[in-house]
Write a protein that holds these residues in place. Structure first.
Motif, PDB file in Angstrom:
ATOM      1  N   LEU A  49      -7.290-172.942  15.802  1.00  0.00           N
ATOM      2  CA  LEU A  49      -7.179-172.242  14.526  1.00  0.00           C
ATOM      3  C   LEU A  49      -8.011-170.975  14.531  1.00  0.00           C
ATOM      4  O   LEU A  49      -7.573-169.929  14.038  1.00  0.00           O
ATOM      5  CB  LEU A  49      -7.625-173.146  13.375  1.00  0.00           C
ATOM      6  CG  LEU A  49      -6.711-174.307  13.017  1.00  0.00           C
ATOM      7  CD1 LEU A  49      -7.373-175.215  12.003  1.00  0.00           C
ATOM      8  CD2 LEU A  49      -5.402-173.776  12.476  1.00  0.00           C
ATOM      9  N   GLN A  60     -14.636-171.458   9.454  1.00  0.00           N
ATOM     10  CA  GLN A  60     -14.428-172.679  10.240  1.00  0.00           C
ATOM     11  C   GLN A  60     -15.103-173.871   9.574  1.00  0.00           C
ATOM     12  O   GLN A  60     -14.541-174.968   9.535  1.00  0.00           O
ATOM     13  CB  GLN A  60     -14.974-172.505  11.655  1.00  0.00           C
ATOM     14  CG  GLN A  60     -14.151-171.604  12.520  1.00  0.00           C
ATOM     15  CD  GLN A  60     -14.780-171.429  13.890  1.00  0.00           C
ATOM     16  OE1 GLN A  60     -15.679-172.154  14.271  1.00  0.00           O
ATOM     17  NE2 GLN A  60     -14.288-170.448  14.634  1.00  0.00           N
ATOM     18  N   LEU A 114      -5.407-171.196   4.364  1.00  0.00           N
ATOM     19  CA  LEU A 114      -5.616-172.524   4.943  1.00  0.00           C
ATOM     20  C   LEU A 114      -6.683-173.296   4.180  1.00  0.00           C
ATOM     21  O   LEU A 114      -6.537-174.480   3.920  1.00  0.00           O
ATOM     22  CB  LEU A 114      -5.984-172.411   6.425  1.00  0.00           C
ATOM     23  CG  LEU A 114      -6.189-173.706   7.175  1.00  0.00           C
ATOM     24  CD1 LEU A 114      -4.912-174.546   7.154  1.00  0.00           C
ATOM     25  CD2 LEU A 114      -6.614-173.441   8.597  1.00  0.00           C
TER      26      LEU A 114
END
Length: 116
Positions: A49, A60, A114
């Motif tokens: 990702l 992250q 996301l």
């Protein structure tokens, strides 16, 4: 003088778990297994990702932790809601919402999308 003897030999053995109890244990353990599996897959996907989306270290962290945050936050809330509208109905709605959110996450083009 002898020490008093305990009645351990005369006590009955505790009842053994039957089929219904084992099925109940499996039903309760399955969601925990699925959550652990989802988080494990997410941790394995984080390097890919970050390479594909160009995420920062803070992004992250959010990607990895937001699932657990929502799960913890919804645990009591959804239990109460399930008592009010019915557990089966809530399970069906929750499963559909989870599937929809998974599809949206799979096609997200940015780290912010996301995370959201």
């Amino acid at each position: 003088m002898e020490a008093p003897m305990h009645d351990e030999m005369t006590k009955e053995a505790p009842p053994r778990a039957g089929r219904r109890q084992w099925i109940g244990l499996a039903v309760l353990a399955l969601p925990t297994l699925l959550v652990a599996l989802d988080i494990g897959v997410l941790f394995l996907a984080v390097p890919h990702l970050s390479a594909d989306l160009g995420t920062s270290s803070v992004e992250q962290l959010w990607i990895a932790d937001v699932y657990g945050f929502f799960l913890a936050g919804f645990l009591i809330t959804m239990g109460t809601l399930g008592d009010r509208i019915g557990r089966r109905r809530l399970l069906l709605v929750g499963g559909a919402a989870f599937g929809l959110a998974s599809v949206l996450a799979a096609y997200s083009g940015s780290p912010g999308m996301l995370i959201a």
